[in-house]
Design a protein around this motif. Structure first.
Motif, PDB file in Angstrom:
ATOM      1  N   PRO A  70       0.630  -1.059   0.163  1.00  0.00           N
ATOM      2  CA  PRO A  70      -0.098   0.078   0.434  1.00  0.00           C
ATOM      3  C   PRO A  70       1.013   1.368  -0.111  1.00  0.00           C
ATOM      4  CG  PRO A  70      -0.279  -1.869   1.942  1.00  0.00           C
ATOM      5  CD  PRO A  70      -0.015  -2.468   0.790  1.00  0.00           C
ATOM      6  N   PHE A  71       1.874   1.102   0.281  1.00  0.00           N
ATOM      7  CA  PHE A  71       3.189   2.690   0.494  1.00  0.00           C
ATOM      8  C   PHE A  71       3.151   2.612  -0.503  1.00  0.00           C
ATOM      9  CE2 PHE A  71       2.581   3.907   5.427  1.00  0.00           C
ATOM     10  CZ  PHE A  71       1.953   2.301   5.685  1.00  0.00           C
ATOM     11  N   ALA A  72       3.735   1.173  -1.705  1.00  0.00           N
ATOM     12  CA  ALA A  72       4.897   1.544  -2.709  1.00  0.00           C
ATOM     13  C   ALA A  72       3.752   2.457  -3.901  1.00  0.00           C
ATOM     14  CB  ALA A  72       4.533   0.297  -3.329  1.00  0.00           C
ATOM     15  N   VAL A  73       2.553   2.556  -3.441  1.00  0.00           N
ATOM     16  CA  VAL A  73       1.826   3.231  -5.113  1.00  0.00           C
ATOM     17  C   VAL A  73       2.343   5.240  -4.638  1.00  0.00           C
ATOM     18  CG1 VAL A  73      -0.278   3.357  -4.852  1.00  0.00           C
ATOM     19  CG2 VAL A  73       0.425   1.803  -5.019  1.00  0.00           C
ATOM     20  N   PRO A  74       2.473   5.214  -3.299  1.00  0.00           N
ATOM     21  CA  PRO A  74       2.311   6.799  -3.579  1.00  0.00           C
ATOM     22  C   PRO A  74       2.964   7.047  -3.671  1.00  0.00           C
ATOM     23  CG  PRO A  74       1.986   5.663  -1.076  1.00  0.00           C
ATOM     24  CD  PRO A  74       0.769   4.526  -2.136  1.00  0.00           C
ATOM     25  N   LEU A  75       4.548   6.097  -2.848  1.00  0.00           N
ATOM     26  CA  LEU A  75       5.472   6.132  -3.656  1.00  0.00           C
ATOM     27  C   LEU A  75       6.489   6.405  -4.347  1.00  0.00           C
ATOM     28  CD1 LEU A  75       7.819   4.423  -0.320  1.00  0.00           C
ATOM     29  CD2 LEU A  75       7.631   6.589  -0.514  1.00  0.00           C
ATOM     30  N   ILE A  76       5.608   5.678  -4.974  1.00  0.00           N
ATOM     31  CA  ILE A  76       6.002   4.931  -7.098  1.00  0.00           C
ATOM     32  C   ILE A  76       5.747   7.089  -7.812  1.00  0.00           C
ATOM     33  CG2 ILE A  76       5.096   4.389  -8.950  1.00  0.00           C
ATOM     34  CD1 ILE A  76       6.400   1.474  -8.265  1.00  0.00           C
ATOM     35  N   TRP A  77       4.156   7.198  -7.171  1.00  0.00           N
ATOM     36  CA  TRP A  77       3.530   9.178  -7.635  1.00  0.00           C
ATOM     37  C   TRP A  77       4.410   9.389  -7.584  1.00  0.00           C
ATOM     38  CZ3 TRP A  77       3.728  12.290  -4.887  1.00  0.00           C
ATOM     39  CH2 TRP A  77       2.848  13.675  -5.510  1.00  0.00           C
ATOM     40  N   ALA A  78       5.236   9.941  -6.455  1.00  0.00           N
ATOM     41  CA  ALA A  78       6.519  10.109  -5.886  1.00  0.00           C
ATOM     42  C   ALA A  78       7.915  10.720  -7.098  1.00  0.00           C
ATOM     43  CB  ALA A  78       6.839  10.129  -4.721  1.00  0.00           C
ATOM     44  N   ILE A  79       7.896   9.542  -7.381  1.00  0.00           N
ATOM     45  CA  ILE A  79       9.042   9.154  -8.849  1.00  0.00           C
ATOM     46  C   ILE A  79       8.619   9.992  -9.321  1.00  0.00           C
ATOM     47  CG2 ILE A  79      10.643   7.732  -9.551  1.00  0.00           C
ATOM     48  CD1 ILE A  79      10.817   5.530  -7.455  1.00  0.00           C
ATOM     49  N   GLN A  80       7.106   9.192  -9.574  1.00  0.00           N
ATOM     50  CA  GLN A  80       6.606  10.044 -11.813  1.00  0.00           C
ATOM     51  C   GLN A  80       6.974  12.080 -11.475  1.00  0.00           C
ATOM     52  OE1 GLN A  80       6.929   7.522 -13.276  1.00  0.00           O
ATOM     53  NE2 GLN A  80       5.633   7.945 -13.929  1.00  0.00           N
ATOM     54  N   HIS A  81       6.056  11.990  -9.761  1.00  0.00           N
ATOM     55  CA  HIS A  81       6.369  13.858  -9.653  1.00  0.00           C
ATOM     56  C   HIS A  81       7.670  14.543 -10.116  1.00  0.00           C
ATOM     57  CE1 HIS A  81       4.839  17.078  -8.672  1.00  0.00           C
ATOM     58  NE2 HIS A  81       5.749  17.416  -7.345  1.00  0.00           N
ATOM     59  N   PHE A  82       8.480  13.984  -9.671  1.00  0.00           N
ATOM     60  CA  PHE A  82      10.090  14.048  -9.634  1.00  0.00           C
ATOM     61  C   PHE A  82      10.905  13.962 -11.312  1.00  0.00           C
ATOM     62  CE2 PHE A  82      10.183  16.855  -5.429  1.00  0.00           C
ATOM     63  CZ  PHE A  82       9.386  16.021  -5.311  1.00  0.00           C
ATOM     64  N   GLY A  83      10.173  13.352 -12.177  1.00  0.00           N
ATOM     65  CA  GLY A  83      10.847  12.870 -13.000  1.00  0.00           C
ATOM     66  C   GLY A  83      11.519  11.518 -13.259  1.00  0.00           C
ATOM     67  N   GLY A  84      10.686  10.801 -12.765  1.00  0.00           N
ATOM     68  CA  GLY A  84      10.538   9.708 -13.195  1.00  0.00           C
ATOM     69  C   GLY A  84      12.320   8.942 -13.188  1.00  0.00           C
ATOM     70  N   SER A  85      12.480   7.653 -13.840  1.00  0.00           N
ATOM     71  CA  SER A  85      14.135   7.242 -13.755  1.00  0.00           C
ATOM     72  C   SER A  85      14.178   6.678 -14.870  1.00  0.00           C
ATOM     73  CB  SER A  85      13.743   6.296 -12.496  1.00  0.00           C
ATOM     74  OG  SER A  85      13.589   4.941 -12.480  1.00  0.00           O
ATOM     75  N   GLY A  86      13.137   7.197 -16.144  1.00  0.00           N
ATOM     76  CA  GLY A  86      12.552   6.474 -17.435  1.00  0.00           C
ATOM     77  C   GLY A  86      14.098   6.015 -18.194  1.00  0.00           C
ATOM     78  N   ALA A  87      15.612   7.038 -17.331  1.00  0.00           N
ATOM     79  CA  ALA A  87      16.716   6.857 -18.392  1.00  0.00           C
ATOM     80  C   ALA A  87      17.378   5.549 -17.782  1.00  0.00           C
ATOM     81  CB  ALA A  87      17.415   8.668 -18.232  1.00  0.00           C
ATOM     82  N   VAL A  88      17.006   5.188 -17.183  1.00  0.00           N
ATOM     83  CA  VAL A  88      17.790   3.964 -16.457  1.00  0.00           C
ATOM     84  C   VAL A  88      17.359   2.915 -17.004  1.00  0.00           C
ATOM     85  CG1 VAL A  88      18.718   4.968 -14.517  1.00  0.00           C
ATOM     86  CG2 VAL A  88      17.074   3.167 -14.273  1.00  0.00           C
ATOM     87  N   LEU A  89      16.363   2.672 -17.584  1.00  0.00           N
ATOM     88  CA  LEU A  89      15.612   1.201 -17.901  1.00  0.00           C
ATOM     89  C   LEU A  89      16.560   0.924 -19.039  1.00  0.00           C
ATOM     90  CD1 LEU A  89      12.022   2.165 -19.634  1.00  0.00           C
ATOM     91  CD2 LEU A  89      12.650   0.956 -17.124  1.00  0.00           C
ATOM     92  N   PRO A  90      17.444   1.441 -19.938  1.00  0.00           N
ATOM     93  CA  PRO A  90      18.519   0.370 -20.421  1.00  0.00           C
ATOM     94  C   PRO A  90      19.418  -0.497 -19.727  1.00  0.00           C
ATOM     95  CG  PRO A  90      19.144   2.725 -21.008  1.00  0.00           C
ATOM     96  CD  PRO A  90      17.526   2.495 -20.217  1.00  0.00           C
ATOM     97  N   GLN A  91      19.005  -0.122 -18.701  1.00  0.00           N
ATOM     98  CA  GLN A  91      20.517  -1.186 -17.257  1.00  0.00           C
ATOM     99  C   GLN A  91      19.499  -1.696 -16.558  1.00  0.00           C
ATOM    100  OE1 GLN A  91      22.487   2.960 -16.679  1.00  0.00           O
ATOM    101  NE2 GLN A  91      21.601   1.912 -15.043  1.00  0.00           N
ATOM    102  N   LEU A  92      18.001  -1.934 -17.648  1.00  0.00           N
ATOM    103  CA  LEU A  92      17.863  -2.568 -16.319  1.00  0.00           C
ATOM    104  C   LEU A  92      18.586  -4.161 -16.339  1.00  0.00           C
ATOM    105  CD1 LEU A  92      14.436  -2.134 -14.749  1.00  0.00           C
ATOM    106  CD2 LEU A  92      13.917  -3.668 -16.710  1.00  0.00           C
ATOM    107  N   PRO A  93      18.434  -4.923 -17.263  1.00  0.00           N
ATOM    108  CA  PRO A  93      19.089  -6.264 -16.865  1.00  0.00           C
ATOM    109  C   PRO A  93      19.964  -6.389 -15.649  1.00  0.00           C
ATOM    110  CG  PRO A  93      19.396  -5.840 -19.169  1.00  0.00           C
ATOM    111  CD  PRO A  93      18.837  -4.674 -18.647  1.00  0.00           C
ATOM    112  N   PHE A  94      20.639  -5.093 -15.715  1.00  0.00           N
ATOM    113  CA  PHE A  94      22.012  -5.369 -14.519  1.00  0.00           C
ATOM    114  C   PHE A  94      21.817  -5.040 -13.231  1.00  0.00           C
ATOM    115  CE2 PHE A  94      25.604  -5.153 -17.719  1.00  0.00           C
ATOM    116  CZ  PHE A  94      25.716  -4.711 -18.774  1.00  0.00           C
TER     117      PHE A  94
END
Lengths: 270, 325, 261
Positions: free
Chosen positions: A126-150
């Motif tokens: 239940p707390f993960a939801v607002p935390l994920i929102w917080a990440i989106q709100h501050f710009g997200g971490s889309g840039a690191v997606l290519p690093q996902l396997p690592f």
């Protein structure tokens, strides 16, 4: 692994899981505890980073929030604390059962912690939801997606590192009446040298030097770094390599300490 | 004078049912079945000053719940009770200073300190004057034969010694009413005996009203002239132990051993045969006929030894319980 | 009243005996103090390697806050902590029943059970830290320190007591939360830092619902000179309110325990 062994391990896991589901209040409280003390730091670093113009050494608001949100996630899945349970079992002599039984004690402890972590994670959802929102709100971490396997690999490798260190600390109970001091040093060290109070780029370089000689940095800081920022491939590979070395070293170390501890345990008796 | 008056006292509990198994555990996160049970079901009784009354019943009968209501720990669901003129669950200080409760196998004393330290705390809590305190401790320690262990850490004492210390701690303030919940449980035979002797002597000397619960027959037989039998929260019998035997027992037990083998057929006319072997038999014979039958057996059969006995009290109680279910 | 004083004397004496017997506690507590105070001192240094002030608090100010926080934590754990911490366990194993039959206020009896004299030495470390922080940072006026500080530190202590007690009274409601002290510590940990850093909304919460400001920040503010008159009044009101709430909730919980247990 024989079929009978598998069933035995599954039973242990199942029973501990049931027990932890009954004690879900416990798991909820610990989840909140971790969330609260970790949650303080993004606020402070926000202020400091903004005061310095929006970025320090590659860390901006967006990266910091990702760093700490995933630190909370890590504390609910990866970071296991078998040391208290082990200390209790060794001290109370309950552990004698496992010396006789034909299965590995550490595997039993791992299953025990995994079952607990499952309930911890359920409490965290239940707390993960607002935390994920917080990440989106501050710009997200889309840039690191290519690093996902690592990222995934680094997180998976982080688990045994932390577990083995904690288990070794738990084993000090073979020699110490009260291992509370050892556990306290462990917690303080994992906080400082694991980069929980601040990412290493924001701390004096000497701390980074010391931390590089210790396992905590690679159990906590390293996977979090990969999640929060784009990291050169060479550095990623190097980090993964060091993680593997630590796993091997800790595995050997824990086996040695275990054998020595067991010898002392049967000599001293309970 | 009536010390304890209980009228229509009832205590209902809610509890959640949980089935074993992982699936059930997960299900119970979302929905649990609520069930009710009547621990104490509409009971009424009174106790006079100085009486030593035994509450007898199997586990879960409602004995402890009743005691807890009379000590003010629990509120009843309905009904009333008055002890020493007070309603126990109002927890008035004046009432609390006049009663004591001791629960078997439960520790009120500090574990890691000598019993005397716990006594001193109770002294201050109950405002026992110095002189009375010293006198009471000496007197009780003498009676219970534990004068030399009062300065030993409680955790180093045996269960019997610990229970004795618990008793002293409870009696320091000379309570008018004493509730004893399973005081002999877990004790060895000698300690049980000593405990019973002490309770009996204390009751006779101090005229303290004592309510004792137990599921041991020997406790009740040794101590209580009056017993209250309770099962499933209901009172099945309330009266003198002797009358209980009168009321529920219509026969005596005859045990005979023979010098020569005797046929079963030869015995049948004297009473109900419970056990029979060539050289030994056990018969139940109606009370009115037992003397006649015994005399007849002695004259007509080759008797080595004959024993006329009462039906054991447990058997009577057991009969009462099974009849109730 | 004198009776409660006599009971307290017995309990204090007994705690002292226990502390003498297990002298290890003195070393453990000192070790703890040095370790954690040292660690957070280091963390403060890390923060201030990047900036001169955080929401108006300088390094010296923050060190004073850390010292005050630790001081109140040590005072709490030296007095009522171990007593009140037992409530969930007392309820679960039935020993609460005995406490309820005693002709003494049960809240008092529970809280006064175990004093820890081994916390005296860490107190010295706390005071040393506060002195150091005041020497390198701002220091309040004589008025604020002599008049304001005693009021807000007492209000702070009483609020710490109330919050700790309130949380543990939940032991009457939930069966398996004997680690509720960890929730208290989690909340308490936030009080090490100036609450303004969390934004206006949380700051408001910290003045009222979860009174961390009253517990820790205001006493520190009194020493470093930030304390305002309004805050003193706030401290008095909040601490009184929380004491009252704690009492009421406890009494209600005991009534419910007796009806439903």
């Amino acid at each position: 692994m024989t079929d009978r062994n598998m069933r035995k391990y599954w039973t242990i896991f199942r029973v501990v899981l049931e027990n932890n589901l009954m004690y879900r209040g416990h798991a909820f409280v610990w989840m909140l505890f971790d969330l609260l003390w970790i949650g303080v730091f993004p606020f402070i670093w926000f202020f400091i980073i903004n005061a310095q113009g929006g970025e320090i050494q590659g860390w901006n608001n967006s990266a910091i929030i990702v760093y700490y949100v995933f630190m909370a996630v890590l504390s609910n899945i990866v970071l296991m604390h078998p040391e208290a349970h082990m200390a209790y079992e060794i001290y109370e002599g309950k552990f004698s059962n496992y010396v006789i039984k034909p299965h590995s004690y550490l595997l039993y402890v791992f299953l025990h912690e995994s079952a607990y972590k499952m309930v911890r994670f359920l409490a965290f959802i239940p707390f993960a939801v607002p935390l994920i929102w917080a990440i989106q709100h501050f710009g997200g971490s889309g840039a690191v997606l290519p690093q996902l396997p690592f990222i995934i690999l680094a997180t998976l490798l982080a688990m045994p590192i932390f577990f083995l260190v904690a288990a070794i600390i738990g084993m000090t109970c073979f020699w110490l009446e009260d291992s509370y001091a050892a556990r306290t040093i462990f917690w303080a060290s994992s906080g400082l040298f694991g980069g929980q109070y601040a990412p290493f780029e924001l701390m004096p370089p000497i701390l980074n030097t010391v931390a590089s000689a210790l396992p905590f940095k690679y159990a906590i800081y390293f996977p979090l770094r990969l999640i929060s920022q784009q990291v050169p491939r060479a550095e990623m590979l190097r980090g993964l390599g060091i993680q593997l070395v630590w796993i091997a070293a800790l595995f050997v170390l824990s086996s040695i300490i275990w054998k020595k501890g067991l010898k002392r345990y049967s000599a001293v008796g309970r | 004078m009536l010390i304890i008056e209980v009228k229509n006292l009832t205590k209902k509990y809610e509890y959640y049912k949980k089935a074993p198994g992982l699936l059930a555990s997960v299900k119970s996160l979302f929905h649990r079945e609520k069930l009710y049970t009547k621990a104490v079901d509409n009971i009424s009784f009174s106790v006079e000053e100085g009486e030593l009354v035994g509450f007898l019943g199997p586990n879960g009968a409602g004995k402890t719940t009743t005691l807890k209501m009379l000590s003010g720990i629990l509120y009843p669901t309905s009904g009333e009770a008055r002890v020493l003129g007070y309603t126990p669950w109002e927890r008035k200080k004046q009432y609390q200073k006049q009663f004591a409760i001791v629960m078997g196998q439960k520790n009120q004393l500090w574990w890691d300190l000598p019993a005397m330290d716990s006594f001193i705390l109770n002294k201050e809590i109950y405002e026992v004057p110095d002189a009375q305190f010293k006198q009471t401790v000496d007197e009780l320690a003498e009676l219970l034969e534990i004068k030399d262990i009062l300065d030993v850490q409680v955790r180093k004492l045996s269960l019997g010694q610990r229970m004795k210390c618990e008793l002293i701690a409870a009696l320091l303030h000379q309570p008018k009413v004493l509730f004893l919940d399973e005081p002999t449980i877990g004790l060895d035979v000698v300690s049980q005996q000593k405990m019973r002797e002490f309770i009996k002597t204390y009751n006779e000397q101090k005229k303290t009203t004592i309510l004792l619960t137990s599921h041991y027959m020997e406790d009740v037989e040794a101590l209580c002239k009056r017993i209250i039998i309770i099962d499933h929260g209901q009172i099945l019998y309330d009266g003198a132990l002797a009358d209980l035997m009168e009321k529920y027992v219509d026969h005596k037990v005859l045990t005979v051993t023979f010098t020569k083998a005797v046929e079963r057929g030869d015995l049948e006319k004297y009473g109900e045969i419970k056990e029979s072997a060539p050289f030994r038999a056990l018969l139940h014979i109606p009370k009115t006929e037992v003397k006649k039958s015994a005399a007849a057996i002695l004259t007509k059969l080759p008797v080595d030894d004959i024993l006329i006995d009462e039906v054991p009290v447990e058997e009577v109680i057991r009969k009462i319980f099974t009849a109730h279910r | 009243m004198r009776r409660y004083f006599r009971i307290l004397k017995v309990l204090v004496r007994v705690s002292f005996i226990r502390d003498i017997v297990f002298r290890g506690a003195f070393y453990i507590d000192l070790f703890h103090a040095v370790l954690w105070l040292g660690l957070f001192f280091l963390v403060i240094e890390v923060f201030f390697s990047h900036t001169e002030s955080i929401v108006g608090w300088t390094k010296g100010n923050l060190i004073v806050l850390l010292g005050i926080w630790s001081l109140l934590d040590d005072l709490a754990s030296g007095t009522f902590w171990e007593g009140v911490k037992r409530i969930p366990t007392l309820v679960a194993d039935g020993n609460m029943d005995f406490i309820l039959t005693r002709p003494v206020d049960s809240q008092f009896l529970i809280a006064a059970e175990r004093f820890r004299f081994s916390r005296v030495i860490p107190l010295i470390a706390d005071i040393a830290l506060i002195s150091y922080g005041l020497s390198i940072g701002s220091i309040g006026s004589l008025w604020t320190i002599l008049l304001g500080f005693p009021i807000v530190i007492i209000a702070g202590y009483l609020t710490v007591l109330s919050v700790f007690y309130l949380l543990h009274t939940l032991g009457f409601w939930f069966l398996r939360i004997d680690n509720i002290w960890a929730l208290y510590e989690g909340i308490e940990n936030i009080g090490k830092y100036p609450l303004d850093v969390f934004g206006r909304h949380i700051k408001l919460v910290s003045l009222t619902v979860v009174p961390l400001t009253v517990m820790f920040t205001l006493p520190a503010e009194a020493l470093v000179g930030f304390l305002s008159g309004a805050e003193v009044i706030n401290a008095l009101l909040v601490s009184a309110l929380f004491l009252w709430l704690t009492r009421k909730f406890y009494q209600y919980s005991v009534r419910r325990y007796s009806s439903v247990a």
